[in-house]
Design a protein around this motif. Structure first.
Motif, PDB file in Angstrom:
ATOM      1  N   ALA A 103      -4.710   4.533   8.763  1.00 54.05           N
ATOM      2  CA  ALA A 103      -6.004   4.013   9.188  1.00 54.05           C
ATOM      3  C   ALA A 103      -5.949   2.503   9.363  1.00 54.05           C
ATOM      4  O   ALA A 103      -6.570   1.947  10.278  1.00 54.05           O
ATOM      5  CB  ALA A 103      -7.078   4.392   8.167  1.00 54.05           C
ATOM      6  N   GLY A 104      -5.194   1.812   8.510  1.00 50.82           N
ATOM      7  CA  GLY A 104      -5.049   0.371   8.646  1.00 50.82           C
ATOM      8  C   GLY A 104      -4.425  -0.019   9.973  1.00 50.82           C
ATOM      9  O   GLY A 104      -4.821  -1.013  10.594  1.00 50.82           O
ATOM     10  N   LEU A 139      -8.133  -4.779   2.506  1.00 49.86           N
ATOM     11  CA  LEU A 139      -8.641  -3.425   2.298  1.00 49.86           C
ATOM     12  C   LEU A 139      -7.500  -2.454   1.973  1.00 49.86           C
ATOM     13  O   LEU A 139      -7.704  -1.476   1.242  1.00 49.86           O
ATOM     14  CB  LEU A 139      -9.382  -2.951   3.547  1.00 49.86           C
ATOM     15  CG  LEU A 139     -10.727  -3.629   3.831  1.00 49.86           C
ATOM     16  CD1 LEU A 139     -11.313  -3.127   5.147  1.00 49.86           C
ATOM     17  CD2 LEU A 139     -11.710  -3.402   2.699  1.00 49.86           C
ATOM     18  N   LEU A 140      -6.303  -2.704   2.499  1.00 52.45           N
ATOM     19  CA  LEU A 140      -5.174  -1.833   2.221  1.00 52.45           C
ATOM     20  C   LEU A 140      -4.774  -1.881   0.749  1.00 52.45           C
ATOM     21  O   LEU A 140      -4.473  -0.851   0.143  1.00 52.45           O
ATOM     22  CB  LEU A 140      -3.981  -2.217   3.097  1.00 52.45           C
ATOM     23  CG  LEU A 140      -4.074  -1.900   4.589  1.00 52.45           C
ATOM     24  CD1 LEU A 140      -2.872  -2.479   5.327  1.00 52.45           C
ATOM     25  CD2 LEU A 140      -4.160  -0.403   4.831  1.00 52.45           C
ATOM     26  N   TYR A 182     -15.519   3.991  11.171  1.00 52.25           N
ATOM     27  CA  TYR A 182     -14.688   4.101   9.965  1.00 52.25           C
ATOM     28  C   TYR A 182     -15.040   2.992   8.975  1.00 52.25           C
ATOM     29  O   TYR A 182     -15.164   3.233   7.764  1.00 52.25           O
ATOM     30  CB  TYR A 182     -13.214   4.032  10.337  1.00 52.25           C
ATOM     31  CG  TYR A 182     -12.289   4.336   9.186  1.00 52.25           C
ATOM     32  CD1 TYR A 182     -11.840   5.636   8.960  1.00 52.25           C
ATOM     33  CD2 TYR A 182     -11.867   3.335   8.317  1.00 52.25           C
ATOM     34  CE1 TYR A 182     -10.995   5.926   7.891  1.00 52.25           C
ATOM     35  CE2 TYR A 182     -11.031   3.620   7.245  1.00 52.25           C
ATOM     36  CZ  TYR A 182     -10.603   4.912   7.041  1.00 52.25           C
ATOM     37  OH  TYR A 182      -9.771   5.196   5.987  1.00 52.25           O
ATOM     38  N   LEU A 183     -15.192   1.766   9.476  1.00 53.40           N
ATOM     39  CA  LEU A 183     -15.534   0.658   8.581  1.00 53.40           C
ATOM     40  C   LEU A 183     -16.897   0.878   7.934  1.00 53.40           C
ATOM     41  O   LEU A 183     -17.090   0.556   6.750  1.00 53.40           O
ATOM     42  CB  LEU A 183     -15.517  -0.655   9.359  1.00 53.40           C
ATOM     43  CG  LEU A 183     -14.134  -1.140   9.824  1.00 53.40           C
ATOM     44  CD1 LEU A 183     -14.275  -2.382  10.699  1.00 53.40           C
ATOM     45  CD2 LEU A 183     -13.224  -1.427   8.637  1.00 53.40           C
ATOM     46  N   ARG A 208       0.835  -1.209   0.000  1.00 51.98           N
ATOM     47  CA  ARG A 208       0.000   0.000   0.000  1.00 51.98           C
ATOM     48  C   ARG A 208       0.867   1.255   0.000  1.00 51.98           C
ATOM     49  O   ARG A 208       0.600   2.226  -0.729  1.00 51.98           O
ATOM     50  CB  ARG A 208      -0.923  -0.019   1.232  1.00 51.98           C
ATOM     51  CG  ARG A 208      -1.753   1.252   1.432  1.00 51.98           C
ATOM     52  CD  ARG A 208      -2.732   1.429   0.287  1.00 51.98           C
ATOM     53  NE  ARG A 208      -3.576   2.602   0.458  1.00 51.98           N
ATOM     54  CZ  ARG A 208      -3.236   3.842   0.148  1.00 51.98           C
ATOM     55  NH1 ARG A 208      -2.020   4.083  -0.346  1.00 51.98           N
ATOM     56  NH2 ARG A 208      -4.080   4.840   0.299  1.00 51.98           N
ATOM     57  N   VAL A 216      -7.743   1.545   1.666  1.00 53.55           N
ATOM     58  CA  VAL A 216      -7.629   2.159   2.991  1.00 53.55           C
ATOM     59  C   VAL A 216      -6.195   2.630   3.207  1.00 53.55           C
ATOM     60  O   VAL A 216      -5.252   1.875   2.955  1.00 53.55           O
ATOM     61  CB  VAL A 216      -8.033   1.152   4.085  1.00 53.55           C
ATOM     62  CG1 VAL A 216      -7.739   1.692   5.473  1.00 53.55           C
ATOM     63  CG2 VAL A 216      -9.509   0.805   3.962  1.00 53.55           C
ATOM     64  N   LEU A 252     -16.849   3.254   4.845  1.00 56.86           N
ATOM     65  CA  LEU A 252     -16.229   2.831   3.582  1.00 56.86           C
ATOM     66  C   LEU A 252     -17.256   2.641   2.473  1.00 56.86           C
ATOM     67  O   LEU A 252     -17.027   3.090   1.332  1.00 56.86           O
ATOM     68  CB  LEU A 252     -15.420   1.553   3.803  1.00 56.86           C
ATOM     69  CG  LEU A 252     -14.206   1.680   4.732  1.00 56.86           C
ATOM     70  CD1 LEU A 252     -13.492   0.332   4.866  1.00 56.86           C
ATOM     71  CD2 LEU A 252     -13.242   2.749   4.231  1.00 56.86           C
ATOM     72  N   SER A 255     -11.127  10.865   1.170  1.00 53.03           N
ATOM     73  CA  SER A 255     -10.030  11.411   1.976  1.00 53.03           C
ATOM     74  C   SER A 255     -10.392  12.699   2.695  1.00 53.03           C
ATOM     75  O   SER A 255      -9.795  13.034   3.715  1.00 53.03           O
ATOM     76  CB  SER A 255      -8.804  11.662   1.086  1.00 53.03           C
ATOM     77  OG  SER A 255      -9.073  12.686   0.140  1.00 53.03           O
ATOM     78  N   VAL A 305     -11.733   5.316  -1.216  1.00 55.41           N
ATOM     79  CA  VAL A 305     -11.939   5.753   0.170  1.00 55.41           C
ATOM     80  C   VAL A 305     -11.856   7.272   0.202  1.00 55.41           C
ATOM     81  O   VAL A 305     -10.852   7.863  -0.198  1.00 55.41           O
ATOM     82  CB  VAL A 305     -10.885   5.145   1.112  1.00 55.41           C
ATOM     83  CG1 VAL A 305     -11.092   5.631   2.551  1.00 55.41           C
ATOM     84  CG2 VAL A 305     -10.938   3.627   1.059  1.00 55.41           C
TER      85      VAL A 305
END
Length: 286
Positions: free
Chosen positions: A160-161, A196-197, A247-248, A132, A156, A251, A205, A203
């Motif tokens: 955040a990850g 997700l990364l 946060y999830l 990522r 993501v 998405l 920003s 996503v």
């Protein structure tokens, strides 16, 4: 007898090849790099604290490292102290603080009970974080950037990850017993965050200039931020769990906004006719 190397002349023709002298480097250039070094120290200290079974301090250290690593670039831009050296330092710190440190903390706290599957999950997340970050660096170096890059992330973001992957640890602090069954669920969750990364999920920003707030909402939002910080200080792990869940849940909203604008469910290309992506093998395949 001639010397093998010509004598150094302070103001001679070879003086410029030596690069800038230490006394010529402004102090403001060192401030962002010092923040980056502190971030690396915090991340590595979090790993040590995890191995010493001081898990709460370990998580705090990792989150502090992620915070410092997230602001060093902004501090450099504000102080006009950006440099190639600082960019390389920041990239090295990112993989430690957003990839290695969170994965090891989760592994020591929970995933080791899943044996090899837990270790594989930690490896997958760490490698995904590295991929990522590499993709982000490649996209940041493009001469012609797509207009959507100021509004959406591709997948993501790594900071955040790091926050998301620590969710099993937050739940453990709230009293959820770290059993073997929980470890297997935690391993699956860790792999999901890694996916997700590296995904092509759009996503939001929030960095675009078109994102504006009505004047009458400024003070309520500032008050809500104060309340959030106060709750975070008093009920740290409860608030972190709520933050991760929120946060999830956000998405799909970002992906829906992207679909309305560009008609696709994922970011498969530049989405901008002015950007030539024909030679970007990494951008097309990762």
């Amino acid at each position: 007898m001639k010397t093998p190397f010509p004598p150094f002349e302070p103001h001679g023709p070879n003086d410029e090849a030596r690069g800038p002298r230490l006394r010529e480097i402004p102090l403001r250039l060192m401030v962002p790099n010092m923040i980056t070094v502190l971030a690396i120290c915090a991340g590595l200290t979090g790993i040590r604290l995890a191995f010493e079974n001081r898990y709460e301090l370990a998580v705090v250290a990792v989150l502090v490292a992620a915070f410092l690593d997230g602001i060093d670039g902004r501090v450099a831009r504000l102080m006009k102290a950006t440099s190639k050296f600082g960019a390389q330092m920041d990239s090295l710190a990112d993989i430690v603080n957003f990839g290695v440190a969170p994965a090891l903390v989760v592994y020591v706290f929970l995933l080791d009970q899943a044996r090899s599957l837990g270790w594989i999950a930690a490896l997958i997340y760490t490698i995904a974080a590295g991929l990522r970050l590499a993709r982000f660096n490649v996209m940041a170096e493009r001469e012609n950037k797509a207009s959507w890059q100021s509004e959406y992330f591709v997948g993501v973001p790594a900071p955040a990850g790091a926050m998301l992957v620590l969710l099993p640890v937050y739940l453990g602090f709230l009293g959820l017993t770290p059993t073997r069954t929980f470890a297997y669920w935690g391993a699956a969750y860790t792999v999901l965050i890694g996916f997700l990364l590296v995904s092509r999920l759009p996503v939001w920003s929030g960095k675009t200039e078109s994102s504006r707030i009505r004047r009458d909402l400024v003070l309520p939002i500032m008050l809500a931020l104060v309340v959030y910080v106060a709750l975070l200080m008093s009920y740290t792990w409860h608030v972190m769990v709520v933050t991760v869940v929120a946060y999830l849940l956000s998405l799909p909203l970002g992906a829906r906004s992207w679909t309305r604008k560009y008609g696709t469910y994922t970011i498969n290309g530049p989405a901008d006719p002015d950007v030539d992506d024909s030679n970007d093998d990494i951008g097309r395949h990762i």
